[in-house]
Design a protein around this motif. Sequence first.
Motif, PDB file in Angstrom:
ATOM      1  N   PRO A 145      -8.001  -4.729   6.664  1.00  0.00           N
ATOM      2  CA  PRO A 145      -6.907  -4.124   7.176  1.00  0.00           C
ATOM      3  C   PRO A 145      -5.904  -4.736   8.463  1.00  0.00           C
ATOM      4  O   PRO A 145      -6.756  -5.484   8.757  1.00  0.00           O
ATOM      5  CB  PRO A 145      -8.623  -2.596   7.812  1.00  0.00           C
ATOM      6  N   ASP A 146      -5.076  -3.880   8.809  1.00  0.00           N
ATOM      7  CA  ASP A 146      -4.463  -3.445   9.785  1.00  0.00           C
ATOM      8  C   ASP A 146      -4.780  -4.042  11.244  1.00  0.00           C
ATOM      9  O   ASP A 146      -6.397  -3.473  10.816  1.00  0.00           O
ATOM     10  CB  ASP A 146      -3.390  -2.709  10.243  1.00  0.00           C
ATOM     11  N   ASP A 147      -4.980  -5.257  12.140  1.00  0.00           N
ATOM     12  CA  ASP A 147      -5.202  -5.063  13.198  1.00  0.00           C
ATOM     13  C   ASP A 147      -4.695  -3.710  14.485  1.00  0.00           C
ATOM     14  O   ASP A 147      -3.494  -3.322  13.173  1.00  0.00           O
ATOM     15  CB  ASP A 147      -4.376  -6.339  14.051  1.00  0.00           C
ATOM     16  N   MET A 193      10.665  12.048  10.482  1.00  0.00           N
ATOM     17  CA  MET A 193       9.264  13.248  11.790  1.00  0.00           C
ATOM     18  C   MET A 193       7.828  13.504  11.290  1.00  0.00           C
ATOM     19  O   MET A 193       6.733  13.862  11.447  1.00  0.00           O
ATOM     20  CB  MET A 193       9.714  14.733  11.084  1.00  0.00           C
ATOM     21  N   ALA A 194       7.003  12.177  10.346  1.00  0.00           N
ATOM     22  CA  ALA A 194       5.643  12.420  10.058  1.00  0.00           C
ATOM     23  C   ALA A 194       4.917  11.440  11.511  1.00  0.00           C
ATOM     24  O   ALA A 194       5.702  10.620  12.597  1.00  0.00           O
ATOM     25  CB  ALA A 194       6.611  11.106   8.643  1.00  0.00           C
ATOM     26  N   SER A 214      -0.102   2.216  10.512  1.00  0.00           N
ATOM     27  CA  SER A 214      -0.058   1.440   9.143  1.00  0.00           C
ATOM     28  C   SER A 214       0.301   1.876   8.538  1.00  0.00           C
ATOM     29  O   SER A 214       0.970   1.326   7.733  1.00  0.00           O
ATOM     30  CB  SER A 214      -1.401   0.958   8.671  1.00  0.00           C
ATOM     31  N   ALA A 215       0.082   2.771   8.266  1.00  0.00           N
ATOM     32  CA  ALA A 215       0.275   4.520   6.882  1.00  0.00           C
ATOM     33  C   ALA A 215       1.914   4.313   6.967  1.00  0.00           C
ATOM     34  O   ALA A 215       3.120   4.072   5.795  1.00  0.00           O
ATOM     35  CB  ALA A 215      -0.083   5.420   6.103  1.00  0.00           C
ATOM     36  N   PRO A 248       0.362  -1.492   0.036  1.00  0.00           N
ATOM     37  CA  PRO A 248       0.159   0.016   0.111  1.00  0.00           C
ATOM     38  C   PRO A 248       1.173   1.260  -0.102  1.00  0.00           C
ATOM     39  O   PRO A 248       1.913   1.479   0.478  1.00  0.00           O
ATOM     40  CB  PRO A 248      -0.710   0.084   0.965  1.00  0.00           C
ATOM     41  N   GLY A 249       0.588   2.542  -1.046  1.00  0.00           N
ATOM     42  CA  GLY A 249       1.752   3.265  -0.620  1.00  0.00           C
ATOM     43  C   GLY A 249       2.287   3.203  -1.889  1.00  0.00           C
ATOM     44  O   GLY A 249       2.832   4.373  -2.173  1.00  0.00           O
ATOM     45  N   ALA A 250       2.916   1.773  -2.399  1.00  0.00           N
ATOM     46  CA  ALA A 250       4.188   2.070  -3.467  1.00  0.00           C
ATOM     47  C   ALA A 250       3.649   2.206  -4.921  1.00  0.00           C
ATOM     48  O   ALA A 250       2.528   1.846  -4.876  1.00  0.00           O
ATOM     49  CB  ALA A 250       4.582   1.066  -3.132  1.00  0.00           C
TER      50      ALA A 250
END
Length: 215
Positions: A112-114, A162-163, A168-169, A18-20
């Motif tokens: 989805p992730d736990d 710094m995020a 999960s993300a 996800p996100g890649a």
Amino acid sequence: MPPPEIRPMFPLGSPLLPGAALPLHIFEPRYRELARRCTGDDEPFGVVMIERGSEVGGGDVRAGVGCLAVIAQYRELPDGRWVMLATGDRRIRVVEWLQDDPYPRALTADWPDDPAEIPARERTAMVARLRRLRARASEIGAMGATAAESAAIDDQLAQLAMATVEASAWSFQLASLVPAGPFDRHSMLCAPDPARRLGVISEVLDGVEELLGER
């Protein structure tokens, strides 16, 4: 959670996180048909890793966990091939594989992730560890990336340090930057929650440290 859906599927030699980003050069007739379907209907498709076999011709053994891919850009070439850029959206499980006609299809469900948190100090430490290993790899000429690619990864790591995005993300963003083979990357994808994904990433970095003579 939404009910399972029938999805067009694109088995590949490596998993999608996800996100890649996923650049594709599509030439097989069945995947050309998938491209026409998905671009015409503005529909995502599923990506799963091929555990054994080949991307071309079928007869492969496919993983049961994958990721939905959302098409960002595409172009059909005059000879019928397609070039496409997609992005990993969310994780899915394969409930049942269907007939590969006219392209691979499966009944899939979102996975989805736990819930799990990753404390800020653990985030900072893991990013620092990866940056240190990348610097060591650069010193000995084992980076395996162009200067531009390396600079882009360093920028992303600086942002991750710094995020404050949810765990999960954040964990998937970090996983996409870890130097890993397809099976290790698949293990990251399959981790049930962000904290355990960080554990998988740590184990992968243990192996990188050994290769670099850091352990």
